[in-house]
Design an enzyme around this catalytic site. Structure first.
Site, PDB file in Angstrom:
ATOM      1  N   ASP A   1     -18.861 -15.843 -22.453  1.00  0.00           N
ATOM      2  CA  ASP A   1     -17.488 -15.590 -22.862  1.00  0.00           C
ATOM      3  C   ASP A   1     -17.744 -15.672 -24.165  1.00  0.00           C
ATOM      4  O   ASP A   1     -18.553 -16.419 -25.022  1.00  0.00           O
ATOM      5  CB  ASP A   1     -16.284 -16.333 -22.401  1.00  0.00           C
ATOM      6  CG  ASP A   1     -15.016 -16.177 -22.192  1.00  0.00           C
ATOM      7  OD1 ASP A   1     -15.302 -14.146 -22.694  1.00  0.00           O
ATOM      8  OD2 ASP A   1     -13.896 -16.493 -22.276  1.00  0.00           O
TER       9      ASP A   1
ATOM     10  N   GLU B   1     -18.994 -12.042 -27.842  1.00  0.00           N
ATOM     11  CA  GLU B   1     -19.127 -11.809 -26.354  1.00  0.00           C
ATOM     12  C   GLU B   1     -20.469 -11.425 -26.164  1.00  0.00           C
ATOM     13  O   GLU B   1     -21.075 -11.507 -25.310  1.00  0.00           O
ATOM     14  CB  GLU B   1     -18.095 -11.064 -26.002  1.00  0.00           C
ATOM     15  CG  GLU B   1     -16.353 -10.900 -26.210  1.00  0.00           C
ATOM     16  CD  GLU B   1     -15.378  -9.619 -25.679  1.00  0.00           C
ATOM     17  OE1 GLU B   1     -14.315 -10.285 -25.796  1.00  0.00           O
ATOM     18  OE2 GLU B   1     -16.006  -8.988 -26.225  1.00  0.00           O
TER      19      GLU B   1
ATOM     20  N   ASP C   1     -15.287 -11.489 -19.133  1.00  0.00           N
ATOM     21  CA  ASP C   1     -14.004 -10.882 -18.474  1.00  0.00           C
ATOM     22  C   ASP C   1     -13.737 -10.248 -19.678  1.00  0.00           C
ATOM     23  O   ASP C   1     -13.099  -9.415 -19.885  1.00  0.00           O
ATOM     24  CB  ASP C   1     -13.491 -12.324 -18.459  1.00  0.00           C
ATOM     25  CG  ASP C   1     -13.382 -13.001 -20.114  1.00  0.00           C
ATOM     26  OD1 ASP C   1     -13.498 -12.173 -21.070  1.00  0.00           O
ATOM     27  OD2 ASP C   1     -13.282 -14.294 -19.663  1.00  0.00           O
TER      28      ASP C   1
ATOM     29  N   ASP D   1     -14.952 -19.765 -21.059  1.00  0.00           N
ATOM     30  CA  ASP D   1     -14.389 -19.147 -21.910  1.00  0.00           C
ATOM     31  C   ASP D   1     -13.692 -21.397 -22.866  1.00  0.00           C
ATOM     32  O   ASP D   1     -13.928 -21.391 -23.413  1.00  0.00           O
ATOM     33  CB  ASP D   1     -13.182 -19.603 -20.895  1.00  0.00           C
ATOM     34  CG  ASP D   1     -11.717 -19.424 -21.932  1.00  0.00           C
ATOM     35  OD1 ASP D   1     -11.376 -19.094 -22.928  1.00  0.00           O
ATOM     36  OD2 ASP D   1     -11.015 -20.650 -21.917  1.00  0.00           O
TER      37      ASP D   1
ATOM     38  N   HIS E   1       7.543  -1.614 -20.706  1.00  0.00           N
ATOM     39  CA  HIS E   1       6.198  -0.722 -20.702  1.00  0.00           C
ATOM     40  C   HIS E   1       5.770  -0.093 -21.469  1.00  0.00           C
ATOM     41  O   HIS E   1       6.853  -0.350 -22.513  1.00  0.00           O
ATOM     42  CB  HIS E   1       7.059   0.803 -19.401  1.00  0.00           C
ATOM     43  CG  HIS E   1       8.137   0.926 -20.591  1.00  0.00           C
ATOM     44  ND1 HIS E   1       7.946   2.092 -21.006  1.00  0.00           N
ATOM     45  CD2 HIS E   1       9.540   0.392 -19.926  1.00  0.00           C
ATOM     46  CE1 HIS E   1       9.217   2.240 -21.416  1.00  0.00           C
ATOM     47  NE2 HIS E   1      10.326   1.289 -20.676  1.00  0.00           N
TER      48      HIS E   1
ATOM     49  N   GLU F   1      15.738  -0.651 -14.993  1.00  0.00           N
ATOM     50  CA  GLU F   1      16.326  -0.510 -16.192  1.00  0.00           C
ATOM     51  C   GLU F   1      17.659   0.499 -15.950  1.00  0.00           C
ATOM     52  O   GLU F   1      17.963   0.454 -14.593  1.00  0.00           O
ATOM     53  CB  GLU F   1      15.898   0.653 -17.053  1.00  0.00           C
ATOM     54  CG  GLU F   1      16.378   0.623 -18.393  1.00  0.00           C
ATOM     55  CD  GLU F   1      16.218   0.040 -18.954  1.00  0.00           C
ATOM     56  OE1 GLU F   1      17.250  -1.560 -19.297  1.00  0.00           O
ATOM     57  OE2 GLU F   1      16.208   0.130 -20.329  1.00  0.00           O
TER      58      GLU F   1
END
Length: 375
Positions: A8, A49, A73, A123, A182, A257
């Site tokens: 990571d 990374e 990841d 991590d 969203h 909603e």
């Protein structure tokens, strides 16, 4: 010898102080090597990374491995190393070539994406390296003694710092709600009321969903994913589920909603012009509904029931709820224990993240409208 390499990298500031972490596990699952590596003072997440991958492959080669399974990841690095995504950035091309040269030393190398929750050790090591970088350490491997000291300091800090439950005197298990609005739809672009209508995400909305999904995954383990039944929320939730490792998405009707009734599909100006009296009454009181619609008070009761049911079913867990502006405001209102003024005085951007926690019936608001992942 077949080994597994978990790796990571991270950057605080992106670009900023950066470090990587790599762990090599033997055939029996035993730890063969741990590397915390200071990448630099002004490096990006992607550079960190890739650096973690390179350090991991180097360690595997030094240990005499012949077959390597790489787990990360970082979707970007995995897809680029597997040859499925193009590499455009010059820095990434250079690092990818270095990693491929190292990979050529082994008979086989496979690349697999894993959620951050399954990459905790790497991590942790990358954070040790970033801590060292923040203290001015030059690029290179962090010494074992320094690694242990930083881990001990971090553990001690985690042990002594009290959270909301301590200060409030509540000992009920913490149930965390990560609330994600969203992404963009055609109706949100045109600033139209969109409640019961069911538009899909635009291309921009899908990109927002992917960015938000990565941000949610970086927050830590998510135990449950819940979505509103509407398409724009379900599509955003699916993007999150993919990044989180293909977890199931449960649809919860209570988080749909608010129903705008006769105002549905109209802009604010159009609604106030066509329904002047009704629109004025609706804006003046949360208990007034649009013609043939739903009031914010009714929505609040519905969302409260849905939140309580989730909290009872998943007490002590972290729940990602992908929903809409009004339901998220309702959960924030529940945690604050205040009146309907929240609906008017809180704004939530598209694909924004908010975090609310409940300790029994005691609520705490930890974060509202985080959009840093879109910058």
């Amino acid at each position: 010898m077949r080994v597994k390499v978990y790796t990571d990298g991270g950057s605080r500031g992106n670009p900023g102080v950066a470090g990587s972490g790599s762990v090599v596990y033997g055939p029996g699952g035993e730890t063969l090597a741990e590397i915390a590596y200071v990448v630099g003072q002004k490096s990006s997440n992607n550079v960190a990374e890739y650096t973690g991958l390179i350090r991991g492959l180097e360690a595997a080669a030094e240990l005499g491995a012949t077959e390597v399974e790489v787990y990360m990841d970082s979707k970007l690095v995995i897809e680029q190393m597997a040859g499925r995504w193009k590499i455009k950035h010059p820095d990434m091309k250079k690092l990818a070539l270095e990693a491929r040269d190292l990979a050529a030393r082994f008979s086989t190398v496979t690349y697999t994406w894993v959620p951050r929750a399954k990459n905790k050790k790497a991590d942790e090591l990358s954070n040790v390296a970033m801590d060292a970088a923040a203290k001015g350490a030059a690029p290179g491997i962090v010494g074992e003694a320094e690694q242990n000291a930083q881990k001990d300091a971090s553990a001690e800090k985690d042990h002594v710092v009290a959270g909301p439950a301590h200060w409030s005197g509540h000992d009920a298990p913490r149930t965390r709600f990560v609330l994600l609005r969203h992404g963009q739809t055609a109706q949100s672009v045109e600033k139209r009321y969109s409640g019961t209508s069911d538009p899909e995400l635009t291309d921009t909305g899908r990109e927002q969903a992917r960015r938000a999904a990565a941000a949610v995954a970086a927050m830590g383990p998510i135990d449950v994913v819940v979505s509103s039944p509407l398409a724009r929320a379900r599509e955003t939730a699916r993007a999150c589920a993919e990044v989180l490792g293909g977890v199931d998405v449960a649809v919860e009707e209570g988080f749909r909603e608010v129903d705008f009734g006769a105002f549905e599909g109209l802009t604010r100006a159009e609604a106030s012009e066509r329904f002047a009296e009704e629109f004025g009454a609706w804006e003046a009181s949360t208990s007034v509904a649009p013609p043939h619609g739903e009031s914010l008070t009714q929505l609040h009761r519905r969302v409260t029931r849905a939140r309580l049911a989730l909290q009872e079913k998943h007490a002590g867990k972290t729940i990602l709820v992908v929903t809409h502006m009004a339901p998220i405001k309702s959960v924030i209102r529940q945690a604050l224990g205040v009146g309907g003024e929240v609906f008017r005085h809180v704004f939530l951007d598209l694909a924004s993240v908010s975090v609310v926690e409940f300790y029994g019936d005691f609520g705490v608001v930890r974060c509202v409208n985080d959009v840093s992942h879109h910058r």
